[in-house]
Design a protein around this motif. Structure first.
Motif, PDB file in Angstrom:
ATOM      1  N   GLN A   1      -4.551  37.101  49.721  1.00  0.00           N
ATOM      2  CA  GLN A   1      -5.385  37.824  50.684  1.00  0.00           C
ATOM      3  C   GLN A   1      -4.665  39.043  51.265  1.00  0.00           C
ATOM      4  N   LEU A   2      -3.339  38.963  51.370  1.00  0.00           N
ATOM      5  CA  LEU A   2      -2.593  40.116  51.871  1.00  0.00           C
ATOM      6  C   LEU A   2      -2.807  41.329  50.975  1.00  0.00           C
ATOM      7  N   ILE A   3      -2.962  41.090  49.694  1.00  0.00           N
ATOM      8  CA  ILE A   3      -3.197  42.174  48.741  1.00  0.00           C
ATOM      9  C   ILE A   3      -4.658  42.614  48.754  1.00  0.00           C
ATOM     10  N   ARG A   4      -5.563  41.640  48.795  1.00  0.00           N
ATOM     11  CA  ARG A   4      -6.991  41.936  48.659  1.00  0.00           C
ATOM     12  C   ARG A   4      -7.665  42.341  49.967  1.00  0.00           C
ATOM     13  N   ASN A   5      -7.313  41.673  51.071  1.00  0.00           N
ATOM     14  CA  ASN A   5      -8.026  41.898  52.338  1.00  0.00           C
ATOM     15  C   ASN A   5      -7.091  41.583  53.500  1.00  0.00           C
ATOM     16  N   PRO A   6      -6.112  42.448  53.768  1.00  0.00           N
ATOM     17  CA  PRO A   6      -5.026  42.109  54.695  1.00  0.00           C
ATOM     18  C   PRO A   6      -5.448  41.823  56.129  1.00  0.00           C
ATOM     19  N   SER A   7      -6.454  42.499  56.672  1.00  0.00           N
ATOM     20  CA  SER A   7      -6.816  42.321  58.081  1.00  0.00           C
ATOM     21  C   SER A   7      -8.017  41.396  58.276  1.00  0.00           C
TER      22      SER A   7
ATOM     23  N   TYR B   1       2.203  17.120  52.700  1.00  0.00           N
ATOM     24  CA  TYR B   1       1.847  18.234  53.589  1.00  0.00           C
ATOM     25  C   TYR B   1       2.412  19.541  53.055  1.00  0.00           C
ATOM     26  N   TRP B   2       3.623  19.482  52.473  1.00  0.00           N
ATOM     27  CA  TRP B   2       4.242  20.688  51.925  1.00  0.00           C
ATOM     28  C   TRP B   2       3.422  21.258  50.766  1.00  0.00           C
ATOM     29  N   VAL B   3       2.787  20.378  49.987  1.00  0.00           N
ATOM     30  CA  VAL B   3       1.930  20.858  48.893  1.00  0.00           C
ATOM     31  C   VAL B   3       0.777  21.674  49.463  1.00  0.00           C
ATOM     32  N   MET B   4       0.175  21.183  50.548  1.00  0.00           N
ATOM     33  CA  MET B   4      -0.909  21.926  51.197  1.00  0.00           C
ATOM     34  C   MET B   4      -0.400  23.252  51.746  1.00  0.00           C
ATOM     35  N   MET B   5       0.816  23.246  52.298  1.00  0.00           N
ATOM     36  CA  MET B   5       1.409  24.490  52.790  1.00  0.00           C
ATOM     37  C   MET B   5       1.554  25.513  51.661  1.00  0.00           C
ATOM     38  N   SER B   6       1.985  25.045  50.504  1.00  0.00           N
ATOM     39  CA  SER B   6       2.190  25.952  49.378  1.00  0.00           C
ATOM     40  C   SER B   6       0.873  26.544  48.888  1.00  0.00           C
ATOM     41  N   ILE B   7      -0.174  25.725  48.851  1.00  0.00           N
ATOM     42  CA  ILE B   7      -1.499  26.231  48.456  1.00  0.00           C
ATOM     43  C   ILE B   7      -1.969  27.285  49.452  1.00  0.00           C
ATOM     44  N   ALA B   8      -1.778  26.990  50.756  1.00  0.00           N
ATOM     45  CA  ALA B   8      -2.181  27.941  51.798  1.00  0.00           C
ATOM     46  C   ALA B   8      -1.377  29.233  51.694  1.00  0.00           C
ATOM     47  N   SER B   9      -0.100  29.124  51.382  1.00  0.00           N
ATOM     48  CA  SER B   9       0.744  30.307  51.274  1.00  0.00           C
ATOM     49  C   SER B   9       0.315  31.188  50.100  1.00  0.00           C
ATOM     50  N   ALA B  10       0.028  30.564  48.964  1.00  0.00           N
ATOM     51  CA  ALA B  10      -0.433  31.332  47.801  1.00  0.00           C
ATOM     52  C   ALA B  10      -1.739  32.052  48.127  1.00  0.00           C
ATOM     53  N   LYS B  11      -2.619  31.383  48.831  1.00  0.00           N
ATOM     54  CA  LYS B  11      -3.892  31.986  49.240  1.00  0.00           C
ATOM     55  C   LYS B  11      -3.648  33.150  50.207  1.00  0.00           C
ATOM     56  N   GLY B  12      -2.731  32.958  51.151  1.00  0.00           N
ATOM     57  CA  GLY B  12      -2.422  34.007  52.113  1.00  0.00           C
ATOM     58  C   GLY B  12      -1.812  35.232  51.449  1.00  0.00           C
TER      59      GLY B  12
ATOM     60  N   ARG C   1      -7.528  27.261  55.497  1.00  0.00           N
ATOM     61  CA  ARG C   1      -8.021  28.549  55.959  1.00  0.00           C
ATOM     62  C   ARG C   1      -7.140  29.074  57.097  1.00  0.00           C
ATOM     63  N   GLN C   2      -6.849  28.192  58.046  1.00  0.00           N
ATOM     64  CA  GLN C   2      -6.036  28.603  59.194  1.00  0.00           C
ATOM     65  C   GLN C   2      -4.603  28.915  58.780  1.00  0.00           C
ATOM     66  N   ARG C   3      -3.990  28.027  58.009  1.00  0.00           N
ATOM     67  CA  ARG C   3      -2.573  28.209  57.656  1.00  0.00           C
ATOM     68  C   ARG C   3      -2.390  29.416  56.734  1.00  0.00           C
ATOM     69  N   SER C   4      -3.351  29.682  55.849  1.00  0.00           N
ATOM     70  CA  SER C   4      -3.232  30.858  54.976  1.00  0.00           C
ATOM     71  C   SER C   4      -3.260  32.140  55.804  1.00  0.00           C
ATOM     72  N   ARG C   5      -4.061  32.149  56.880  1.00  0.00           N
ATOM     73  CA  ARG C   5      -4.081  33.312  57.767  1.00  0.00           C
ATOM     74  C   ARG C   5      -2.734  33.470  58.461  1.00  0.00           C
ATOM     75  N   TRP C   6      -2.145  32.371  58.899  1.00  0.00           N
ATOM     76  CA  TRP C   6      -0.833  32.450  59.548  1.00  0.00           C
ATOM     77  C   TRP C   6       0.217  33.000  58.595  1.00  0.00           C
ATOM     78  N   TYR C   7       0.237  32.512  57.366  1.00  0.00           N
ATOM     79  CA  TYR C   7       1.229  32.985  56.399  1.00  0.00           C
ATOM     80  C   TYR C   7       1.021  34.458  56.080  1.00  0.00           C
ATOM     81  N   LYS C   8      -0.246  34.844  55.925  1.00  0.00           N
ATOM     82  CA  LYS C   8      -0.540  36.255  55.673  1.00  0.00           C
ATOM     83  C   LYS C   8      -0.061  37.104  56.844  1.00  0.00           C
TER      84      LYS C   8
END
Length: 498
Positions: free
Chosen positions: A462-468, A448-459, A332-339
């Motif tokens: 979310q950038l498309i669906r709910n950016p803020s 850890y990189w696999v988790m980063m990639s999942i978070a990035s895809a989620k971010g 949740r946290q890392r996806s927000r950072w990537y977004k």
């Protein structure tokens, strides 16, 4: 809008401060606000690019995929090479070091006034830690203002703060409830009440070095007027709690200990950390403060500092935070950072010529590699890992067709070189930091990189669906395994009381 001369308890003050906290940056210059994720010409470029790629894929599918893979490989190699350059610089010079003696040598009468903003939302479990951490700071009370910024409808945190009793150095500020529910909106509101010459942000669970404020004052005094911000290092007090905390701790150690000091030696923008960035209040107001619609307001502010001709310094003073020990919470946290990184990149390339002139060609490329490249590469990893697995399982013919020798060998070198270089940097960093306990996390970091990639895809989704949308990170899940009771920098009495 200004609130100067208004009564802070009046409705007029609250309405004016809230409006400015939300609309201030957007009203002055809409293009600097992330309230609109993608502006008109950016949409046209993205749509045009997709049309060209799809058209080419229909016309020449193999050649198109081969070209895209070659482009991605070049991107990988360039990004990793630049990161190695930054690491080497950071390893050679490191952050600015201010000794305890120099920090304490400044007479209290010569210290500037200081404001600490502590935004918190739905975090009753860590409020007590804040009081202990603020009490441990070696700074005269009469020159220190601590504003605990709470949403007016966050009753659980408000009640927890009031239950701690009257604390002379901490003022509870109730931010009127309004969207967006973001940390930068709360900080913008608190800035209207700030009286300090220097303003910094701490999260409620942070345990800063007690001499950090004094070290920052010395760093500012020994720097020229172009230094608008001093960023302290961030680390974790629960790095040994589990393997995820170990990965996160090694990640932060590399970033704040070596890569950011490497960036400091150039004109490149420094994406600030979420806390412990100490800013001249006059400059902060000048550049528009924080963007309430950007979910990594720290990174955005760091770019804006560089874009307006100012610089950021990094000092060797540590603020201990809580590493996410729960994988879902971490994503949740890392996806927000990537977004937020993508938001920041999209905002600042709206005027590419202006940014290019302000930070130079190398700074512009590095800015793109860090803020756009980091989440994009993490997403691309999922694609290339899938291709790799498919090749080893069945060696399908189409993979061989899109990887001719002039693409295959550079891609293979990129795979070995990139992964090896990242593990190498982690190992060197933990050796230099004397953290042998992080050896296993450093060697198992590909998981850890696999988790980063999942978070990035989620971010990216979310950038498309709910950016803020600010996806909340939950705190209070840690065990302070790295707190040394004999070291005053890590002692927090309230942490033991919780």
């Amino acid at each position: 809008m200004t609130t100067e001369g208004m009564d802070p308890d009046s409705d007029e003050f609250k309405e004016t401060a809230l409006f400015d906290a939300i609309e201030g940056l957007r009203a002055v210059d809409p293009l600097r606000s992330a309230s609109t994720a993608v502006v008109g010409w950016q949409k046209a470029v993205l749509i045009g690019f997709c049309v060209v790629v799809i058209g080419c894929a229909i016309w020449q599918p193999t050649a198109t995929v081969t070209f895209l893979i070659g482009l991605c490989t070049l991107f990988y190699v360039w990004s990793m090479s630049d990161r190695l350059v930054l690491f080497r610089r950071g390893l050679a010079s490191g952050p600015i070091t201010i000794s305890d003696e120099r920090a304490r040598a400044v007479p209290d009468s010569e210290l500037p006034t200081y404001t600490i903003l502590v935004p918190a939302y739905n975090e009753p479990e860590v409020v007590a830690d804040l009081i202990g951490a603020m009490a441990a700071l070696e700074y005269p009370d009469e020159k220190l203002q601590v504003l605990l910024l709470l949403e007016a409808d966050d009753e659980v945190t408000i009640n927890a703060a009031k239950a701690c009793g009257d604390v002379d150095t901490i003022t509870i500020v109730l931010v009127p409830a309004a969207d967006p529910r973001t940390k930068p909106k709360a900080c913008n509101y608190g800035l209207h009440l700030a009286t300090g010459d220097i303003v910094t942000i701490y999260d409620a669970e942070d345990l800063p070095d007690p001499l950090q404020l004094r070290r920052v004052v010395v760093a500012f005094s020994e720097s020229d007027e172009t230094v608008a911000c001093v960023q302290a290092k961030l680390a974790f007090h629960n790095g040994r709690q589990n393997l995820l905390c170990g990965w996160f701790t090694a990640d932060y150690g590399l970033w704040f200990g070596y890569l950011l000091p490497g960036l400091m030696r150039s004109k490149s923008p420094i994406p600030l950390g979420g806390t412990s960035n100490h800013l001249r209040r006059s400059v902060l107001r000048e550049i528009g403060a924080w963007d309430p619609f950007n979910v990594t307001e720290d990174a955005d502010l760091g770019v804006r500092i560089a874009e307006t001709g100012y610089r950021t310094a990094v000092i060797d003073s540590v603020t201990l935070e809580e590493a996410n020990s729960d994988p879902i919470n971490w994503i949740r946290q890392r996806s927000r950072w990537y977004k937020g990184y993508l938001q920041t990149w999209l905002v600042h390339v709206r005027r590419p010529v202006k940014l290019w002139k302000a930070i130079g060609p190398i700074g512009f490329i590095r800015f793109s590699l860090l803020l756009m490249g980091t989440p994009v590469i993490a997403c691309l990893n999922l694609v290339f890992w899938l291709i790799t697995v498919m090749w080893f399982l069945g060696q399908p013919a189409f993979i061989q067709e899109v990887f001719p020798w002039y693409i295959y060998f550079p891609a293979l070198i990129s795979l070995i070189f990139g992964n090896g270089a990242t593990i190498y940097m982690n190992l060197i960093a933990i050796r230099e930091d004397d953290r042998p306990d992080l050896l296993i996390p450093a060697l198992t970091v590909p998981i850890y990189w696999v988790m980063m990639s999942i978070a990035s895809a989620k971010g990216c989704y979310q950038l498309i669906r709910n950016p803020s949308y600010w996806e909340k990170t939950f705190h209070g899940l840690s065990v302070k395994t790295d707190v040394n009771p004999d070291d005053p920098a890590t002692v927090v009495e309230a942490g033991n009381a919780r």
